[in-house]
Design an enzyme around this catalytic site. Structure first.
Site, mmCIF file in Angstrom:
data_model
loop_
_atom_site.group_PDB
_atom_site.id
_atom_site.type_symbol
_atom_site.label_atom_id
_atom_site.label_comp_id
_atom_site.label_asym_id
_atom_site.label_seq_id
_atom_site.Cartn_x
_atom_site.Cartn_y
_atom_site.Cartn_z
ATOM 1 N N LYS A 93 0.956 -1.270 -0.375
ATOM 2 C CA LYS A 93 -0.132 0.039 -0.098
ATOM 3 C C LYS A 93 0.859 1.511 -0.526
ATOM 4 C CE LYS A 93 -3.376 -2.678 2.481
ATOM 5 N NZ LYS A 93 -3.348 -3.840 1.960
ATOM 6 N N ARG A 94 2.382 1.293 -0.633
ATOM 7 C CA ARG A 94 2.737 2.363 -1.214
ATOM 8 C C ARG A 94 2.334 3.784 -2.196
ATOM 9 N NH1 ARG A 94 5.052 0.164 2.538
ATOM 10 N NH2 ARG A 94 7.058 -0.794 2.217
#
Length: 271
Positions: A93-94
Site C-alpha cells: 500500500k505504497r
C-alpha cells in the site's frame, strides 16, 4: 506475468485463489515455536499445502516489517521459495511523490522481484506512474476497500452524485492499462463490484474479504468475472489459521481445496 499467463494458471488450476501470507508469531502452532525460524517454516508448509490451488500469494508487508530486519529476510526467503509460475503481490500500500515511488518500485520489483504491488492513489498520478514503468510488473490500485473507514472518503459523492471511488477508477485507468494495472475491490462491497466492472471491463480485480470477513464468493463472481476470469480472490486467515494444531498444513489445504471446488464451478458458469 501477462494477463494471459495469469489466466493460463487460472485455467490450469481451475482456481483464482490468492493466499495471503500474513503470519503472526504468537498465532503460529505451538510446536513450530521450537523451530529456529518458525515463521519461515510456517510459510513453507502453507505454500506446500496450497500450491495446487493457489495462483497467487500476497504477503502483507506489515507482518514482516513488524519483526524488523529478520522479518524482511524471512519475506525474501519466502519469495525465493515460491515457484516462478505463481503471481506474487507485495501488499505494501505504497503511494508517495514521484522520486520516492520510484525507489519503492525499485525495491519491490528489482530487488525483491515481486510481480505486483498494492498502491494507494490518494496523492494522484505522479505517485502511481513510477510503478508502471517496469515491464511485466503490475500496480494494484486501492479502489474500493471493505474496511469500515472506507466510507470516510471512498463513498463521498460529488455534485453529480458520483462517489469518489468512481472518480479514482475513471482517472487512473488512463494512467495504465489492463496489462499493468489491477484494482483492489473488497468482497463486502458486492453491490458496487458491477459498477467497477463496467468502468474497467478488462482489468483484473484483487478481491479480499471472502470468508472470514463475510464476503460471498458466488456474488463476487457473478458481479465481477469477465472472459479471462478477471478476479484474484484473496483468503488469508481462513486458510493459514484453519487450525492451530500440528495439522495446520492439512487444514489449510482442506480450506484451499474447498475454495478451489467452488471456484471451478464458478469458472464453468461465468467464464
Amino acid at each position: 506475468m501477462t494477463s494471459k499467463e495469469i489466466f493460463a494458471e487460472i485455467k490450469k488450476k481451475r482456481s483464482f485463489l490468492c493466499v495471503g501470507l500474513d503470519p503472526v508469531l504468537e498465532k503460529l502452532p505451538r510446536h513450530l515455536q521450537k523451530e529456529k525460524d518458525p515463521v519461515y517454516v510456517f510459510n513453507k508448509i502453507i505454500i506446500d499445502q496450497t500450491i495446487d490451488q493457489a495462483v497467487a500469494y500476497k504477503p502483507n508487508l506489515a507482518f514482516y516489517e513488524a519483526m524488523g530486519p529478520k522479518g524482511l529476510d524471512i519475506l525474501q526467503k519466502t519469495l525465493d521459495y515460491l515457484p516462478a509460475d505463481v503471481f506474487t503481490i507485495a501488499d505494501a500500500k505504497r503511494g508517495d511523490i514521484g522520486n520516492t515511488s520510484s525507489l519503492y518500485a525499485r525495491a519491490f520489483f528489482e530487488k525483491m522481484n515481486f510481480d505486483a504491488i498494492t498502491v494507494a492513489p490518494y496523492m494522484g498520478e505522479d505517485s502511481v506512474t513510477p510503478f508502471l514503468k517496469f515491464d511485466g510488473k503490475w500496480v494494484i490500485l486501492l479502489a474500493l476497500t471493505s474496511n469500515q473507514g472506507s466510507q470516510d472518503f471512498q463513498m463521498i459523492a460529488d455534485e453529480k452524485q458520483k462517489p469518489l471511488f468512481v472518480t479514482v477508477l475513471e482517472k487512473s485507468k488512463v494512467w495504465g492499462n489492463s496489462e499493468n494495472m489491477m484494482y483492489v475491490v473488497g468482497a463486502t462491497r458486492v453491490s458496487h463490484i458491477q459498477t467497477v466492472r463496467q468502468l474497467v471491463p478488462d482489468h483484473f480485480l484483487l478481491v479480499p474479504g471472502v470468508g472470514a470477513q463475510g464476503g460471498s464468493l458466488e456474488e463476487v463472481a457473478r458481479a465481477g468475472m469477465n472472459a479471462q476470469c478477471g478476479l484474484l480472490v484473496n483468503s488469508s486467515r481462513g486458510i493459514i489459521y484453519a487450525s492451530s494444531g500440528e495439522d495446520f498444513g492439512l487444514a489449510a489445504k482442506k480450506e484451499a481445496q474447498s475454495l478451489q471446488v467452488a471456484m471451478e464451478e464458478l469458472l464453468n458458469t461465468y467464464c
